[in-house]
Design an enzyme around this catalytic site. Structure first.
Site, PDB file in Angstrom:
ATOM      1  CB  SER A 175      -0.877  -0.003   1.262  1.00  0.00           C
ATOM      2  OG  SER A 175      -1.446   1.260   1.512  1.00  0.00           O
ATOM      3  CE1 TYR A 183      -4.506  -1.976   4.890  1.00  0.00           C
ATOM      4  CE2 TYR A 183      -3.335   0.103   4.617  1.00  0.00           C
ATOM      5  CZ  TYR A 183      -3.937  -1.015   4.069  1.00  0.00           C
ATOM      6  OH  TYR A 183      -3.964  -1.180   2.701  1.00  0.00           O
TER       7      TYR A 183
END
Length: 261
Positions: A145, A158
């Site tokens: 990401s 995350y």
């Protein structure tokens, strides 16, 4: 587009929705055999399989928890039993939820890391063991990401998982390069997945997110899938240990665009 992928076999985790679906269907267009993993969305996985078959390729949906060794073993065995081998493993399954860090329950911290980081480790380990046993080159793509690089307050667990994916992938890319095993990451930015589409129905949220992207638009899952197909192919044969950001420039410190600052 990539003729070398024809009749090769791929496993993709979290293939029943969003980016996973786009990648699975793109691999089907490349005439690959695809094992489509899902955790709970059986209907979504079956739809992906039918779409791949409609393109003239072979596919199989397999339910498994990628945060466990047993689940990963099921996926590998499915590829071997159904298609006779493995060439590409894509660790795509991921999850996120929002918490201010001082209120983040340990259970949610663990759940996110189990899927996003431990799942990447277990999938990579299974694939590498197979490639080494068969003495064949192999390919692993891990879904990271922009948040392997960009801090994300209230999503610290995350961001931690994606930072871990980055360094884990770089480490094993170096460790197994001489055995012909390539390992790379894809780092999506703001992509119009079903989950994000719901968020982007809020015009203010859409405008805020778009303003963070130098290209001034939200990406499409097919654009991430195109990156995956390239990394899977021999066109990227001299590429290992990178993160290929598919983010419209989000990681380029867009607040400074136009010479601001």
């Amino acid at each position: 587009m990539y003729t070398d992928l024809k009749n090769k076999t791929a496993v993709i985790t979290g293939g029943s929705k969003g980016i996973g679906t786009a990648i699975a269907e793109r691999l089907g267009k490349e005439q690959m055999n695809v094992v489509v993993n899902y955790h709970s969305d059986e209907e979504g996985a079956k739809e992906v399989v039918e779409e791949i078959k409609a393109q003239g390729s072979k596919a199989l949906a397999v339910q498994a928890d990628v945060g466990t060794e047993e689940g990963v073993e099921e996926l590998l065995n499915a590829a071997l039993e159904e298609f006779g081998g493995l060439d590409l493993w894509i660790n795509n399954a991921g999850m996120e939820n929002r918490h201010e860090t001082h209120e983040l329950p340990l259970e949610d911290w663990q759940k996110v890391l189990d899927v996003n980081l431990t799942g990447v480790f277990l999938g990579s380990k299974a694939a590498i063991n197979y490639f080494l046993k068969e003495d064949k080159p192999g390919n692993i793509i891990n879904m990271s990401s922009v948040h392997e690089k960009v801090p994300w307050p209230t999503f610290a667990h995350y961001a931690a998982s994606k930072g871990g994916v980055k360094l884990f992938s770089e480490s094993i890319a170096m460790e197994y390069a001489q055995q012909g095993i390539r390992v790379n990451c894809i780092g999506p930015g703001a992509i119009n997945t079903p989950i994000n589409a719901k968020k982007f129905e809020d015009k203010e949220q859409l405008e805020t997110t778009t303003s963070m992207v130098p290209m001034q638009r939200i990406g499409d899952p097919s654009e991430v899938a195109a990156a995956a197909a390239w990394l899977a192919s021999k066109e990227s044969s001299y590429v290992t240990g990178i993160t290929l950001f598919v983010d419209g420039g989000m990681t380029l410190y867009p607040a400074f665009q136009g010479g601001r600052g």
